[in-house]
Design a protein around this motif. Structure first.
Motif, short mmCIF file in Angstrom:
data_model
loop_
_atom_site.label_atom_id
_atom_site.label_comp_id
_atom_site.label_asym_id
_atom_site.label_seq_id
_atom_site.Cartn_x
_atom_site.Cartn_y
_atom_site.Cartn_z
N ASN A 1 72.90 16.30 67.13
CA ASN A 1 71.72 17.16 67.04
C ASN A 1 70.66 16.49 66.18
N MET B 1 67.89 20.60 66.24
CA MET B 1 68.63 21.83 66.00
C MET B 1 69.26 21.82 64.60
N ILE C 1 73.27 26.13 64.94
CA ILE C 1 74.29 25.79 65.93
C ILE C 1 75.56 26.59 65.68
N ALA D 1 69.02 24.59 75.19
CA ALA D 1 68.53 23.59 74.25
C ALA D 1 69.28 22.27 74.37
N GLU E 1 70.55 16.93 73.00
CA GLU E 1 69.48 17.91 73.07
C GLU E 1 68.59 17.68 74.30
N ASN F 1 62.92 25.11 71.90
CA ASN F 1 63.44 25.07 70.53
C ASN F 1 62.29 25.04 69.55
N GLY G 1 63.91 25.11 65.57
CA GLY G 1 65.19 24.50 65.25
C GLY G 1 66.38 25.41 65.41
N ALA H 1 66.94 27.14 68.57
CA ALA H 1 66.93 27.44 70.02
C ALA H 1 66.08 28.64 70.35
#
Length: 592
Positions: free
Chosen positions: A206, A209, A214, A243, A268, A296, A299, A301
């Motif tokens: 990631n 994100m 997450i 995402a 991503e 996104n 950060g 989603a």
């Protein structure tokens, strides 16, 4: 008696076969066509169109690998005493040194004598978890083969994993081939290992994100007993955000406290996406649509989608319609499977019986109960300016739509099997004091026939009813019409309504049905036969005082990566225009 070690959890790799030339041949003595096909697919030599065009070293290398590849394919089918000969220009390939290769090879002959298929003598595996379902072929007297042995081992391991034993594995295996009796004895011992607990989720790959977002979206139940289905749902939640283009969950090493960390390998997706759509109908004119999507924003989603649509351009009924909307949504609110959404839309409708300008504000929750079932509840506040046969008026309305969707289709754009049911109940109250409820339902089913599913039957049922609210104050687009691409093809757009208060307008009830026979033809082309029926009544709950009409026709489909391009020709079967009118419809995706 000879002991024959077999690696259960590996299989021969398959190589796609090309058309064989005369200089590469495969002879299977005393075997059926299915075994011939398996051996052809397993052989690297059989994929060579012309051995003379390749360096001799390459042909020899392929031949040497074919001994093991063909043997593995034979073991899969239960042939444990075969003879394999691969002759290159009449010399056995195993006797030719790759360092002293001859001139280009002109003749390749593979000869396989499978012998008799073996049967299972002893078929034992354990210990087994409660409820383990072993393959039917893993039993004394059944045809032996590494395939069924591997399936039995996988079934045993899968059952233990379902009980929380994440590290279940094969502890030992004893496979004995008794050639004189053509029997195979199999004894497989499993090691369940300890019950594992979910550890921490460790995201990798990631960039934009946030790790805490997450973890919130994934909803991995740290400390709970390991469960493969839960792990599948965790991966599904991450994919559902849109995402990521790739989500792979890998089990780490079991810790001394039996906790099992889960590594999430993520790729991503691009942040933004732009799309367009177009449809054409002989009566409804051209519909153009577009959308812009940000996957996104902050950060986590968070998604922002802007949509625009113009329809009725060049149509025969009414003027043009326009819609602009914006929706902002946040995943994993309240629960990992719940999404919070806010939306605003501005709409202009210019229909034959009314004009409407409206702004609508909404906020609500969407929840996924399972892979096939989801639900939503929203609060909507709308203000509209309406002109119709009753009056020119302003309408302010508060509504609370509650919906359920069950979707088991194999393909959203071109379903070949499965069901789809969407139902929404919308209680509402109007500023002038009246209120009531509106109900709609859309049910679809798909069945495929034949080995390639080239013939399909698709059926659709639509229902709608509206109870409450004064007819001269209700928004006219809340009433029901029939006719057009989305209801009855072969009838004019919204050509069937109802008389209410002495005025021709929409009805309070609607019933629609559609049936399609879809047939693949050649290449990407397909054909469709269809019949549609619609019913509209002035009263709620489908009273007997309404009117029917129907249409039927044929269509052509051309498959593309984004769904089939659709061309339908339809004519009325009952109602207005029978024997006179012909309508066409062009769009992307099936009609339903």
């Amino acid at each position: 008696m000879r002991c024959l070690p077999i690696l259960l959890l590996s299989a021969a790799a398959l190589t796609a076969t090309g058309p064989a030339r005369a200089d590469v041949s495969l002879q299977v003595i005393g075997a059926d066509s299915a075994l011939q096909e398996d051996l052809t697919a397993a052989s690297r030599l059989m994929a060579i169109e012309d051995a003379a065009t390749l360096p001799a070293q390459d042909v020899i290398a392929s031949a040497r690998s074919d001994y093991s590849r063909l043997l593995a394919a034979l073991y899969e089918r239960g042939y444990f005493g075969p003879e394999i000969s691969i002759r290159l220009d009449r010399r056995e390939a195993s006797d030719i040194s790759p360092f002293r290769a001859p001139a280009p090879i002109q003749d390749v002959v593979i000869t396989v004598t499978p012998g008799s298929p073996f049967r299972l003598g002893r078929a034992e595996i354990g210990p087994l978890a409660p409820g383990t379902e072993l393959p039917e072929g893993f039993a004394p007297g059944a045809t032996a083969g590494t395939r069924v042995l591997r399936q039995a081992a996988e079934a045993g391991i899968t059952a233990w994993r379902a009980e929380g034993h994440a590290t279940a594995a094969i502890a030992s295996q004893q496979i004995t081939a008794r050639h004189a009796q053509a029997e195979l004895d199999a004894q497989i011992t499993l090691d369940p290992g300890p019950v594992a607990l979910f550890g921490q989720l460790i995201p990798q790959g990631n960039e934009r994100m946030r790790p805490e977002a997450i973890a919130r979206i994934a909803g991995l139940p740290t400390g709970a007993r390991f469960d493969p289905e839960t792990l599948d749902r965790v991966a599904g939640r991450l994919r559902d955000t849109g995402a990521f283009t790739s989500v792979a969950l890998m089990e780490g090493n079991l810790a001394p406290d039996n906790s099992l960390p889960i590594e999430a390998d993520l790729v991503e997706a691009p942040l933004r996406r732009l799309g367009f759509g177009a449809e054409l109908s002989s009566t409804e004119g051209v519909t153009l649509s577009t959308y812009w999507l940000h996957r996104n924003l902050f950060g986590g989603a968070e998604r922002l989608r802007l949509d625009g649509e113009f329809s009725g351009l060049g149509g025969e009924n009414g003027g043009f319609d326009a819609l602009a909307s914006a929706v902002y949504s946040i995943p994993a609110v309240l629960t990992p499977d719940t999404r919070l959404s806010f939306g605003v839309s501005v709409e202009h409708l210019d229909e034959v019986t009314f004009t409407l300008d409206r702004i609508d504000l909404e906020a609500g929750l969407e929840h996924r109960f399972s892979d096939t079932l989801s639900g939503s509840v929203f609060a909507e506040l709308s203000y509209g300016q309406i002109t119709d046969a009753f009056s020119a008026r302003d309408v302010t309305m508060l509504s609370l739509p509650v919906g359920l969707t069950w979707d088991s289709r194999d393909n959203v754009f071109d379903a070949r099997s499965g069901w789809y049911v969407d139902a929404t109940l919308t209680p509402f109250a109007m500023a002038e004091g009246s209120g009531g409820a509106r109900f709609t339902a859309d049910a679809r089913a798909y069945w495929a026939f034949g080995q390639t599913s080239g013939t399909r039957l698709a059926a659709r049922l639509q229902l709608g009813t509206l109870d409450g609210g004064a007819i001269n104050t209700l928004p006219p687009d809340w009433l029901f019409f029939s006719g057009g691409a989305d209801t009855v093809r072969g009838q004019g757009y919204q050509s069937l309504g109802a008389m209410q208060g002495g005025v021709l307008t929409g009805g309070r009830s609607f019933f629609g049905s559609s049936l399609e026979l879809r047939q693949d033809l050649f290449g990407n082309f397909g054909a469709v036969l269809f019949a549609d029926t619609g019913y509209v009544s002035s009263g709620p709950y489908w009273d007997a005082g309404g009117s029917w009409h129907s249409g039927a026709g044929i269509g052509v489909r051309y498959d593309t990566p984004v769904g089939p391009i659709r061309l339908d020709l339809a004519t009325p079967v009952s109602g207005d225009g029978v024997g006179e009118d012909l309508y066409f419809y062009i769009g992307i995706g099936q009609a339903f």
